[in-house]
Design an enzyme around this catalytic site. Structure first.
Site, PDB file in Angstrom:
ATOM      1  CG  HIS A 135      35.967  67.643  52.702  1.00 29.24           C
ATOM      2  ND1 HIS A 135      36.433  68.628  53.339  1.00 29.24           N
ATOM      3  CD2 HIS A 135      36.917  66.721  52.612  1.00 29.24           C
ATOM      4  CE1 HIS A 135      38.012  68.584  53.277  1.00 29.24           C
ATOM      5  NE2 HIS A 135      38.100  67.359  52.797  1.00 29.24           N
ATOM      6  CE  LYS A 139      36.926  65.558  56.387  1.00 27.15           C
ATOM      7  NZ  LYS A 139      37.519  64.174  56.710  1.00 27.15           N
TER       8      LYS A 139
HETATM    9  N1  LIG Z   1      44.789  61.375  55.618  1.00 21.73           N
HETATM   10  C1  LIG Z   1      44.314  61.571  54.368  1.00 21.73           C
HETATM   11  O1  LIG Z   1      44.714  61.911  53.253  1.00 21.73           O
HETATM   12  C2  LIG Z   1      42.795  61.013  54.232  1.00 21.73           C
HETATM   13  C3  LIG Z   1      42.158  61.208  52.922  1.00 21.73           C
HETATM   14  C4  LIG Z   1      40.973  60.864  52.794  1.00 21.73           C
HETATM   15  C5  LIG Z   1      40.084  60.355  53.826  1.00 21.73           C
HETATM   16  N2  LIG Z   1      40.653  60.450  55.101  1.00 21.73           N
HETATM   17  C6  LIG Z   1      39.977  59.774  56.270  1.00 21.73           C
HETATM   18  O2  LIG Z   1      40.471  58.462  56.280  1.00 21.73           O
HETATM   19  C7  LIG Z   1      39.248  57.808  56.922  1.00 21.73           C
HETATM   20  C8  LIG Z   1      38.539  56.738  56.180  1.00 21.73           C
HETATM   21  O3  LIG Z   1      37.941  57.525  54.743  1.00 21.73           O
HETATM   22  P1  LIG Z   1      37.034  56.745  53.847  1.00 21.73           P
HETATM   23  O4  LIG Z   1      36.655  57.746  52.884  1.00 21.73           O
HETATM   24  O5  LIG Z   1      37.593  55.483  53.319  1.00 21.73           O
HETATM   25  O6  LIG Z   1      35.910  56.296  54.626  1.00 21.73           O
HETATM   26  P2  LIG Z   1      34.618  55.033  54.439  1.00 21.73           P
HETATM   27  O7  LIG Z   1      33.638  55.278  55.441  1.00 21.73           O
HETATM   28  O8  LIG Z   1      34.622  54.815  53.039  1.00 21.73           O
HETATM   29  O9  LIG Z   1      35.610  53.778  55.043  1.00 21.73           O
HETATM   30  C9  LIG Z   1      35.972  53.393  56.256  1.00 21.73           C
HETATM   31  C10 LIG Z   1      36.154  52.155  56.462  1.00 21.73           C
HETATM   32  O10 LIG Z   1      36.688  51.442  57.712  1.00 21.73           O
HETATM   33  C11 LIG Z   1      35.966  50.508  58.356  1.00 21.73           C
HETATM   34  N3  LIG Z   1      35.938  50.533  59.723  1.00 21.73           N
HETATM   35  C12 LIG Z   1      35.262  51.387  60.603  1.00 21.73           C
HETATM   36  N4  LIG Z   1      35.398  51.079  61.810  1.00 21.73           N
HETATM   37  C13 LIG Z   1      36.361  49.751  61.822  1.00 21.73           C
HETATM   38  C14 LIG Z   1      37.086  49.233  62.914  1.00 21.73           C
HETATM   39  N5  LIG Z   1      36.666  49.415  64.005  1.00 21.73           N
HETATM   40  N6  LIG Z   1      37.822  48.325  62.441  1.00 21.73           N
HETATM   41  C15 LIG Z   1      38.105  47.947  61.159  1.00 21.73           C
HETATM   42  N7  LIG Z   1      37.438  48.967  59.913  1.00 21.73           N
HETATM   43  C16 LIG Z   1      36.681  49.715  60.426  1.00 21.73           C
HETATM   44  C17 LIG Z   1      34.648  50.515  57.560  1.00 21.73           C
HETATM   45  O11 LIG Z   1      33.917  49.294  57.394  1.00 21.73           O
HETATM   46  C18 LIG Z   1      34.790  51.099  56.271  1.00 21.73           C
HETATM   47  O12 LIG Z   1      34.952  50.311  55.138  1.00 21.73           O
HETATM   48  C19 LIG Z   1      38.230  59.009  57.393  1.00 21.73           C
HETATM   49  O13 LIG Z   1      38.662  59.257  58.814  1.00 21.73           O
HETATM   50  C20 LIG Z   1      38.667  60.055  56.465  1.00 21.73           C
HETATM   51  O14 LIG Z   1      38.249  61.602  57.030  1.00 21.73           O
HETATM   52  C21 LIG Z   1      41.947  60.661  55.200  1.00 21.73           C
END
Ligand SMILES: NC(=O)c1ccc[n+]([C@@H]2O[C@H](COP(=O)([O-])OP(=O)(O)OC[C@H]3O[C@@H](n4cnc5c(N)ncnc54)[C@H](O)[C@@H]3O)[C@@H](O)[C@H]2O)c1
Length: 238
Positions: A135, A139
């Site tokens: 990744h 991450k």
């Molecule tokens: N299940 C899936 O298919 C899948 C796919 C991609 C990513 N993910 C997961 O999804 C999550 C997010 O990934 P991303 O790439 O968008 O990350 P990112 O860091 O780009 O975005 C995360 C967002 O969450 C916000 N955030 C953090 N704490 C918060 C809170 N307490 N309340 C509200 N908002 C809050 C941040 O401001 C940020 O904008 C990660 O855990 C990642 O591993 C899952």
């Protein structure tokens, strides 16, 4: 459908794009900077919430959606310890919840292939098994939630492995998951069986985040108006 986005980072933006393309409306966007807007009043307009934040905030966010009576789809990874508690709470309080470590349709097909291969390998002890995931460097969790799901599926069938470990195996019963962080990889997962005679390997490579976002929106369409705990197997009718 009116959607509240809890987490408006890389995934939140991609989900918004797909949701709008599919004719939905985004009525609320919550980020780390405006958590004070995550209120009952603001959530009242939402038919469903889609939560993609971080391992340390997912549980609280999901519980708040239950409290506000809004069905929630969560893709945040790295909070498996509290996941069963959230599911239990949802069932006891008549909520609606769908969590997936990976929403992409391709990965969910890959999960089925992984289970079939593990089932076939259960009676072939000459094969060693190992997982690897690659990744991007931003991450936060390692191994990835998807790799953990793949490992749990292997452990379900292969009795000679007792538990997954992050890194190389220390003992024969360990199922190793090797994690590599290289930019800009959106996510590649390998499950490899090796014997002195041959190797069998299955690989899934995501080219971008679109597949995760589309799957999350499909899950939101599925869960709106329902009660209970669901998985992507329900959405994809596997
Ligand atoms: N299940 C899936 O298919 C899948 C796919 C991609 C990513 N993910 C997961 O999804 C999550 C997010 O990934 P991303 O790439 O968008 O990350 P990112 O860091 O780009 O975005 C995360 C967002 O969450 C916000 N955030 C953090 N704490 C918060 C809170 N307490 N309340 C509200 N908002 C809050 C941040 O401001 C940020 O904008 C990660 O855990 C990642 O591993 C899952």
């Amino acid at each position: 459908m009116n959607i509240a986005l809890i987490g408006y980072g890389k995934m939140g933006h991609m989900i918004e794009e797909i949701a709008l393309q599919r004719g939905h409306t985004v009525v609320l966007k919550i980020n780390i900077d405006n958590t004070e807007d995550f209120t009952q009043e603001n959530m009242a307009a939402a038919d469903v919430a889609i939560e993609f934040t971080a391992p340390d905030s997912a549980y609280q966010n999901v519980m708040r959606c239950f409290q506000f009576g809004v069905p929630v789809v969560s893709g945040s990874t790295g909070w498996n310890q509290q996941l069963s508690e959230a599911k239990e709470h949802c069932l006891q309080n008549g909520g609606a919840f769908l969590h997936a470590s990976n929403f992409s349709i391709g990965v969910n097909i890959f999960f089925q292939v992984n289970k079939l291969l593990a089932k076939l390998m259960a009676s072939q002890p000459e094969y060693e098994v190992q997982l690897k995931e690659v990744h991007h460097t931003q991450k936060k969790d390692a191994p990835s939630g998807t790799a953990v799901t793949l490992a749990e599926q292997v452990l379900e069938y292969i009795d000679r492995k007792k538990a997954w470990v992050s890194g190389p195996a220390q003992q024969p019963e360990d199922l190793p998951i090797i994690s590599e962080r290289i930019d800009p990889a959106p996510g590649t997962h390998y499950v490899k069986y090796t014997s002195p005679i041959d190797d069998i390997e299955i690989i899934h490579t995501a080219h971008n985040r679109k597949g995760f976002a589309l799957g999350a929106v499909l899950a939101a369409e599925f869960i709106a108006g329902k009660k209970g705990v669901f998985s992507m197997d329900d959405v994809l009718k596997f």
